[in-house]
Scaffold this active site. Sequence first.
Site, PDB file in Angstrom:
ATOM      1  CE  LYS A 273      -3.889  -1.779   2.761  1.00 32.44           C
ATOM      2  NZ  LYS A 273      -4.945  -1.689   1.754  1.00 32.44           N
ATOM      3  NE  ARG A 347     -10.666  -9.940  -1.844  1.00 31.81           N
ATOM      4  CZ  ARG A 347     -11.033  -9.044  -2.757  1.00 31.81           C
ATOM      5  NH1 ARG A 347     -11.323  -9.412  -3.978  1.00 31.81           N
ATOM      6  NH2 ARG A 347     -11.115  -7.768  -2.446  1.00 31.81           N
TER       7      ARG A 347
HETATM    8  N1  BES Z   1      -8.047  -3.906   4.568  1.00 31.40           N
HETATM    9  C1  BES Z   1      -8.242  -3.476   3.235  1.00 31.40           C
HETATM   10  C2  BES Z   1      -9.576  -2.743   3.032  1.00 31.40           C
HETATM   11  C3  BES Z   1      -9.660  -1.397   3.678  1.00 31.40           C
HETATM   12  C4  BES Z   1      -9.248  -0.269   3.008  1.00 31.40           C
HETATM   13  C5  BES Z   1     -10.200  -1.265   4.937  1.00 31.40           C
HETATM   14  C6  BES Z   1      -9.344   0.965   3.614  1.00 31.40           C
HETATM   15  C7  BES Z   1     -10.313  -0.013   5.540  1.00 31.40           C
HETATM   16  C8  BES Z   1      -9.884   1.098   4.881  1.00 31.40           C
HETATM   17  C9  BES Z   1      -8.231  -4.681   2.287  1.00 31.40           C
HETATM   18  O1  BES Z   1      -7.399  -5.717   2.673  1.00 31.40           O
HETATM   19  C10 BES Z   1      -7.710  -4.186   0.980  1.00 31.40           C
HETATM   20  O2  BES Z   1      -6.587  -3.809   0.911  1.00 31.40           O
HETATM   21  N2  BES Z   1      -8.574  -4.209  -0.032  1.00 31.40           N
HETATM   22  C11 BES Z   1      -8.215  -3.752  -1.326  1.00 31.40           C
HETATM   23  C12 BES Z   1      -8.780  -4.719  -2.328  1.00 31.40           C
HETATM   24  C13 BES Z   1      -8.238  -4.539  -3.720  1.00 31.40           C
HETATM   25  C14 BES Z   1      -6.779  -4.872  -3.769  1.00 31.40           C
HETATM   26  C15 BES Z   1      -9.021  -5.440  -4.659  1.00 31.40           C
HETATM   27  C16 BES Z   1      -8.818  -2.372  -1.491  1.00 31.40           C
HETATM   28  O3  BES Z   1      -9.882  -2.085  -0.943  1.00 31.40           O
HETATM   29  O4  BES Z   1      -8.178  -1.544  -2.150  1.00 31.40           O
HETATM   30 MN    MN Z   2      -5.403  -5.458   2.002  1.00 37.22          MN
END
Ligand code: BES
Ligand code: MN
Length: 497
Positions: A273, A347
């Site tokens: 990230k 997931r």
């Molecule tokens: N934990 C994150 C989702 C999230 C994002 C929670 C911001 C709270 C605040 C999750 O693991 C994630 O990174 N999801 C990605 C999915 C994508 C790579 C398909 C996302 O939401 O960008």
């Molecule tokens: Mn994630």
Amino acid sequence: MQINFTAPSTECSGTLVVAATETGLLPAASALDKKLGGHLQRALGTARFKGKAGQIVELLAPVGLQASRIIVVGVGRNERFDGPAAERLGAAAVGKILTSGEKELTFTIDLPKGAKLKAAQLATHIAMGAKLRAYSFHKYRTKQREEHEPTLTSLVIGTEDAGSARKSWERMRAVAEGVYLARDLVNEPPNVMSPQEFASRTLALSKLGVKVEVLGEKEMRTLGMNALLGVGQGSERESQLVVMQWNGGRKKDQPVAFVGKGVCFDSGGLSLKPGASMMGMKGDMGGAAAVTGTMHALAARKAKVNAVGILGLVENMPDGRAQRPDDVVTSMSGQTIEILNTDAEGRLVLADALWYAQTKFKPRFVVDLATLTGAIMVALGLEHAGLFSNDDKLASRIQEAGREVGEPVWRLPLADGYDKMIKSKIADMKNISGVTHAGSIVAAQFLQRFIDKTPWAHLDIAGVAWQDGEQKPLSPGWGVGWGVRILDRLVADHYES
Ligand code: BES
Ligand code: MN
Ligand code: ZN
């Protein structure tokens, strides 16, 4: 904080709380005004107080009264006054004086005519709002700690029906404790709250009669949980699966099952990230925290239900041993997954935890909670959690429970067309769709591939598990503890014997 229910009185030391609706002072406030020779009304006029819900006026050192101050809270329109409104009233008063140096708060609030509450309910909802608002998490402050620390130690709530109030408070207090526990778990920094630390904190629930089992990586490997294990593979810290069981129901009753995403820190893994998006990712175990808080609540109030809580606890880190984009893993269900983005890790954790829950416990239903997608905030903002389900009855029960406790959810669709978006070229499925559309639905479709015939609901709580901006009335600070109240209510309304 001590909470007592007694007959209403305006004689007290400490702070006295009275109320007014939009049509005027309620009887206790009115009587107080007379005693003060009209001083209360005058102060309210000066402050342009209209009795609107949430309005609040403070009078310090009232002459001729033992109380050190009076707080007048507006409760809005009589007919709109319900449980959640009483909770906001309790919270507003506590918010005003929590760290003021005051020790004791006495509520003398009459039931507004036409309100949808009984006397005892009014009292317990005020207590609930007050208790939830009195939470604080300041263990890591070494300076100016005193000014931030609550001074309030005692609440007295006046009610005509103290007996019933005391009895139902026993039950509500258990739920409030569950919310506190969930908040603590979310608020802890990730250097402290590792998967093992989280697991060891769940062991405390055994004092309440919860059976707690912790599986480590070795046991999970034997079970074939390679989807979950792949996520934790780049971390120095061992992944854990926690299995909590509360058996308060009849022996032969199938349990209900709750599954929580417990990513103790989500760096994104090799699909790292950006720095700004990594902030707050200590809260990516908010689903697991809610499930733990719920198990605490059910056990502490001795709910007549058999319930299982399962937590997939991992840390998602980049490293020489970390999972790669392009890897293929075989989940516990036997289905293979092509990993195309290591940041779509929740997931993967849930795939194995959900499979384990269903095959091991044959539950009546399974509900998972997860801070699963940023996309849920694009769809719903920070007001509702996203709800997905293969079962209309379960879904509407969850929606109703959410409305009752002020944790609203909004249902989104599942459909074959979305499921097609995760077809993989080389495995049974891929973990992302590769397009930016419908990110939350695609994630839910992925989870559904790991649901057998069990009634299932998925709550995407990414928008509600913590709060960076404006504070919710009942939730001071960062971790909200979202999920404990709705799950407890779901059980209480429909699944107790
Ligand atoms: N934990 C994150 C989702 C999230 C994002 C929670 C911001 C709270 C605040 C999750 O693991 C994630 O990174 N999801 C990605 C999915 C994508 C790579 C398909 C996302 O939401 O960008
Ligand atoms: Mn994630
Ligand atoms: Zn995550």
